[in-house]
Design a protein around this motif. Structure first.
Motif, PDB file in Angstrom:
ATOM      1  N   LYS A 135      28.913 -36.150 -13.539  1.00 43.78           N
ATOM      2  CA  LYS A 135      29.604 -36.888 -14.592  1.00 43.78           C
ATOM      3  C   LYS A 135      30.419 -38.035 -14.017  1.00 43.78           C
ATOM      4  CE  LYS A 135      31.778 -35.913 -18.985  1.00 43.78           C
ATOM      5  NZ  LYS A 135      32.297 -34.842 -19.874  1.00 43.78           N
ATOM      6  N   GLY A 136      30.857 -37.925 -12.769  1.00 49.36           N
ATOM      7  CA  GLY A 136      31.627 -38.972 -12.117  1.00 49.36           C
ATOM      8  C   GLY A 136      31.683 -38.728 -10.623  1.00 49.36           C
ATOM      9  N   CYS A 137      32.013 -39.770  -9.866  1.00 49.96           N
ATOM     10  CA  CYS A 137      32.089 -39.662  -8.410  1.00 49.96           C
ATOM     11  C   CYS A 137      33.103 -40.666  -7.885  1.00 49.96           C
ATOM     12  CB  CYS A 137      30.717 -39.902  -7.775  1.00 49.96           C
ATOM     13  SG  CYS A 137      30.719 -39.757  -5.965  1.00 49.96           S
ATOM     14  N   GLU A 138      33.808 -40.268  -6.845  1.00 45.63           N
ATOM     15  CA  GLU A 138      34.788 -41.145  -6.206  1.00 45.63           C
ATOM     16  C   GLU A 138      34.683 -40.973  -4.694  1.00 45.63           C
ATOM     17  OE1 GLU A 138      39.219 -41.845  -7.380  1.00 45.63           O
ATOM     18  OE2 GLU A 138      39.192 -40.276  -5.860  1.00 45.63           O
ATOM     19  N   VAL A 139      34.568 -42.062  -3.980  1.00 39.87           N
ATOM     20  CA  VAL A 139      34.485 -42.046  -2.517  1.00 39.87           C
ATOM     21  C   VAL A 139      35.612 -42.922  -1.971  1.00 39.87           C
ATOM     22  CG1 VAL A 139      33.070 -42.569  -0.502  1.00 39.87           C
ATOM     23  CG2 VAL A 139      31.983 -41.712  -2.580  1.00 39.87           C
ATOM     24  N   VAL A 140      36.422 -42.366  -1.077  1.00 42.22           N
ATOM     25  CA  VAL A 140      37.531 -43.091  -0.465  1.00 42.22           C
ATOM     26  C   VAL A 140      37.328 -43.078   1.048  1.00 42.22           C
ATOM     27  CG1 VAL A 140      40.025 -43.257  -0.182  1.00 42.22           C
ATOM     28  CG2 VAL A 140      39.075 -42.391  -2.320  1.00 42.22           C
ATOM     29  N   VAL A 141      37.285 -44.264   1.643  1.00 38.38           N
ATOM     30  CA  VAL A 141      37.183 -44.406   3.105  1.00 38.38           C
ATOM     31  C   VAL A 141      38.440 -45.131   3.571  1.00 38.38           C
ATOM     32  CG1 VAL A 141      35.835 -45.310   5.022  1.00 38.38           C
ATOM     33  CG2 VAL A 141      34.669 -44.509   2.958  1.00 38.38           C
ATOM     34  N   VAL A 167      40.595 -29.661 -13.482  1.00 34.52           N
ATOM     35  CA  VAL A 167      40.350 -30.205 -12.140  1.00 34.52           C
ATOM     36  C   VAL A 167      39.848 -29.109 -11.210  1.00 34.52           C
ATOM     37  CG1 VAL A 167      41.457 -31.253 -10.137  1.00 34.52           C
ATOM     38  CG2 VAL A 167      41.988 -32.089 -12.406  1.00 34.52           C
ATOM     39  N   ARG A 168      40.396 -27.908 -11.345  1.00 34.93           N
ATOM     40  CA  ARG A 168      39.984 -26.804 -10.469  1.00 34.93           C
ATOM     41  C   ARG A 168      38.565 -26.342 -10.755  1.00 34.93           C
ATOM     42  NH1 ARG A 168      45.342 -22.854 -10.125  1.00 34.93           N
ATOM     43  NH2 ARG A 168      46.847 -24.484  -9.587  1.00 34.93           N
ATOM     44  N   GLU A 169      38.093 -26.553 -11.970  1.00 32.65           N
ATOM     45  CA  GLU A 169      36.763 -26.075 -12.335  1.00 32.65           C
ATOM     46  C   GLU A 169      35.691 -27.154 -12.217  1.00 32.65           C
ATOM     47  OE1 GLU A 169      37.109 -24.569 -16.262  1.00 32.65           O
ATOM     48  OE2 GLU A 169      38.518 -22.980 -15.738  1.00 32.65           O
ATOM     49  N   TYR A 170      36.060 -28.399 -12.496  1.00 36.64           N
ATOM     50  CA  TYR A 170      35.064 -29.457 -12.585  1.00 36.64           C
ATOM     51  C   TYR A 170      34.967 -30.316 -11.324  1.00 36.64           C
ATOM     52  CZ  TYR A 170      33.958 -28.849 -17.529  1.00 36.64           C
ATOM     53  OH  TYR A 170      33.509 -28.355 -18.719  1.00 36.64           O
ATOM     54  N   ASP A 194      27.931 -27.121 -18.105  1.00 37.83           N
ATOM     55  CA  ASP A 194      26.659 -26.422 -18.203  1.00 37.83           C
ATOM     56  C   ASP A 194      26.921 -25.068 -18.855  1.00 37.83           C
ATOM     57  OD1 ASP A 194      24.108 -25.522 -18.019  1.00 37.83           O
ATOM     58  OD2 ASP A 194      24.054 -25.317 -15.846  1.00 37.83           O
ATOM     59  N   ALA A 195      26.302 -24.827 -20.003  1.00 33.96           N
ATOM     60  CA  ALA A 195      26.531 -23.574 -20.724  1.00 33.96           C
ATOM     61  C   ALA A 195      26.060 -22.362 -19.928  1.00 33.96           C
ATOM     62  CB  ALA A 195      25.835 -23.617 -22.087  1.00 33.96           C
ATOM     63  N   LYS A 196      25.035 -22.548 -19.079  1.00 35.57           N
ATOM     64  CA  LYS A 196      24.524 -21.443 -18.266  1.00 35.57           C
ATOM     65  C   LYS A 196      25.300 -21.249 -16.968  1.00 35.57           C
ATOM     66  CE  LYS A 196      19.804 -21.951 -20.014  1.00 35.57           C
ATOM     67  NZ  LYS A 196      18.373 -22.166 -19.631  1.00 35.57           N
ATOM     68  N   GLY A 197      26.079 -22.240 -16.560  1.00 35.15           N
ATOM     69  CA  GLY A 197      26.858 -22.120 -15.339  1.00 35.15           C
ATOM     70  C   GLY A 197      26.063 -22.333 -14.069  1.00 35.15           C
ATOM     71  N   MET A 198      24.900 -22.970 -14.145  1.00 35.45           N
ATOM     72  CA  MET A 198      24.060 -23.183 -12.972  1.00 35.45           C
ATOM     73  C   MET A 198      24.455 -24.461 -12.233  1.00 35.45           C
ATOM     74  SD  MET A 198      22.087 -20.560 -12.986  1.00 35.45           S
ATOM     75  CE  MET A 198      20.801 -21.049 -11.841  1.00 35.45           C
ATOM     76  N   GLN A 199      24.539 -25.582 -12.937  1.00 33.11           N
ATOM     77  CA  GLN A 199      24.839 -26.880 -12.329  1.00 33.11           C
ATOM     78  C   GLN A 199      26.290 -27.309 -12.542  1.00 33.11           C
ATOM     79  OE1 GLN A 199      22.725 -28.413 -10.411  1.00 33.11           O
ATOM     80  NE2 GLN A 199      20.919 -27.181 -10.841  1.00 33.11           N
ATOM     81  N   GLY A 200      27.073 -26.521 -13.242  1.00 32.86           N
ATOM     82  CA  GLY A 200      28.459 -26.883 -13.513  1.00 32.86           C
ATOM     83  C   GLY A 200      29.192 -25.724 -14.151  1.00 32.86           C
ATOM     84  N   PRO A 201      30.491 -25.893 -14.445  1.00 32.48           N
ATOM     85  CA  PRO A 201      31.276 -24.798 -15.023  1.00 32.48           C
ATOM     86  C   PRO A 201      30.888 -24.501 -16.467  1.00 32.48           C
ATOM     87  CG  PRO A 201      32.587 -26.796 -14.861  1.00 32.48           C
ATOM     88  CD  PRO A 201      31.297 -27.081 -14.145  1.00 32.48           C
ATOM     89  N   LYS A 202      31.106 -23.232 -16.886  1.00 31.40           N
ATOM     90  CA  LYS A 202      30.791 -22.831 -18.253  1.00 31.40           C
ATOM     91  C   LYS A 202      31.860 -23.298 -19.240  1.00 31.40           C
ATOM     92  CE  LYS A 202      28.153 -18.640 -17.168  1.00 31.40           C
ATOM     93  NZ  LYS A 202      28.084 -17.177 -17.358  1.00 31.40           N
ATOM     94  N   THR A 203      33.107 -23.407 -18.773  1.00 32.41           N
ATOM     95  CA  THR A 203      34.211 -23.751 -19.665  1.00 32.41           C
ATOM     96  C   THR A 203      34.147 -25.223 -20.038  1.00 32.41           C
ATOM     97  OG1 THR A 203      35.534 -22.123 -18.460  1.00 32.41           O
ATOM     98  CG2 THR A 203      36.698 -23.598 -19.967  1.00 32.41           C
ATOM     99  N   PRO A 204      34.096 -25.559 -21.320  1.00 35.54           N
ATOM    100  CA  PRO A 204      34.076 -26.984 -21.703  1.00 35.54           C
ATOM    101  C   PRO A 204      35.438 -27.625 -21.498  1.00 35.54           C
ATOM    102  CG  PRO A 204      34.120 -25.601 -23.651  1.00 35.54           C
ATOM    103  CD  PRO A 204      33.981 -24.672 -22.474  1.00 35.54           C
TER     104      PRO A 204
END
Length: 239
Positions: A135-141, A167-170, A194-204
């Motif tokens: 859903k988003g990405c941040e890279v800091v160098v 933040v702790r889940e996503y 992800d409702a199934k919890g495979m590729q992401g957290p179940k909690t919306p």
């Protein structure tokens, strides 16, 4: 004379477990950095302790005929004073390495060590992560990237939250250091729900509002027809 384990408090147990996990994670990070090491999970059972190593290239972790995994098992057993045959190491393949911050931080680290320009390397990581379904990405160098003066470069894409319980889940984050260039890398990846919890957290997410589509007219007519008026007769008494 029987030997019993010393009784320790809950606070001491949590501290000891945290120190064990930190040392084990650092040991595996130094040993398996080139093999796509992406984290470790410790499961304690009554019979033995199971250590699951997550990596992108599990075949390199196992080694030829399982030789390397046996060597790692022996090292862990001797370093942390485990009894004989009481600890087992397993290798698990990361299903989607584009959503693993540790794997992307290590990949970016080796790109910078290879001499690739910082912007090109960071934008390549951003494109790969977003293409993997994040859903988003941040890279800091940050550090002495080009000149002697240290500075920080931040690259962002997509949607990223920075506070609250989600933040702790996503958010999956990782920090790596490039010793040759005196720079540090920080990668933060926001997973998709992800409702199934495979590729992401179940909690919306708490700020997500779902608007259901209106019911078709046919269903409304059926519901109205199903409601049958009931007539109630009241007999009046005549005095």
């Amino acid at each position: 004379m029987s030997t019993t384990q010393p009784i320790i408090s809950k606070k001491q147990k949590f501290v000891a477990d945290g120190v064990f996990f930190a040392e084990l994670n650092q040991l595996l990070t130094n040993e398996l950095a080139e093999d796509g090491y992406s984290g470790v999970e410790v499961r304690v059972t009554p019979m033995r302790t199971e250590i699951i190593i997550r990596a992108t290239r599990t075949q390199n972790v196992l080694g030829e005929k399982g030789r390397r995994i046996r060597e790692l098992t022996s090292v862990v057993q001797k370093r942390f004073n485990f009894p004989e045959k009481s600890v087992e190491l397993y290798a698990e393949k990361v299903s989607n390495r584009g959503l693993c911050a540790i794997a992307q931080a290590e990949s970016l680290r080796y790109k910078l060590l290879g001499g690739l320009p910082v912007r090109r390397a960071c934008y390549g990581v951003l494109k790969f992560v977003m293409g993997s379904g994040a859903k988003g990405c941040e890279v800091v160098v940050s550090g002495k990237i080009r000149a002697q003066r240290a500075k920080s470069m931040k690259f962002k894409d997509g949607y990223m939250i920075a506070s609250g319980q989600p933040v702790r889940e996503y958010i999956d984050s990782a920090v790596r250091h490039v010793l040759l260039r005196q720079a540090s890398i920080k990668v933060r990846i926001m997973l998709e729900w992800d409702a199934k919890g495979m590729q992401g957290p179940k909690t919306p997410l708490p700020d997500v509002v779902t608007i259901h589509p209106p019911k078709p007219k046919e269903q409304e007519e059926e519901q109205q027809q199903s409601i049958v008026p009931v007539e109630i007769e009241v007999a009046a008494q005549v005095a």
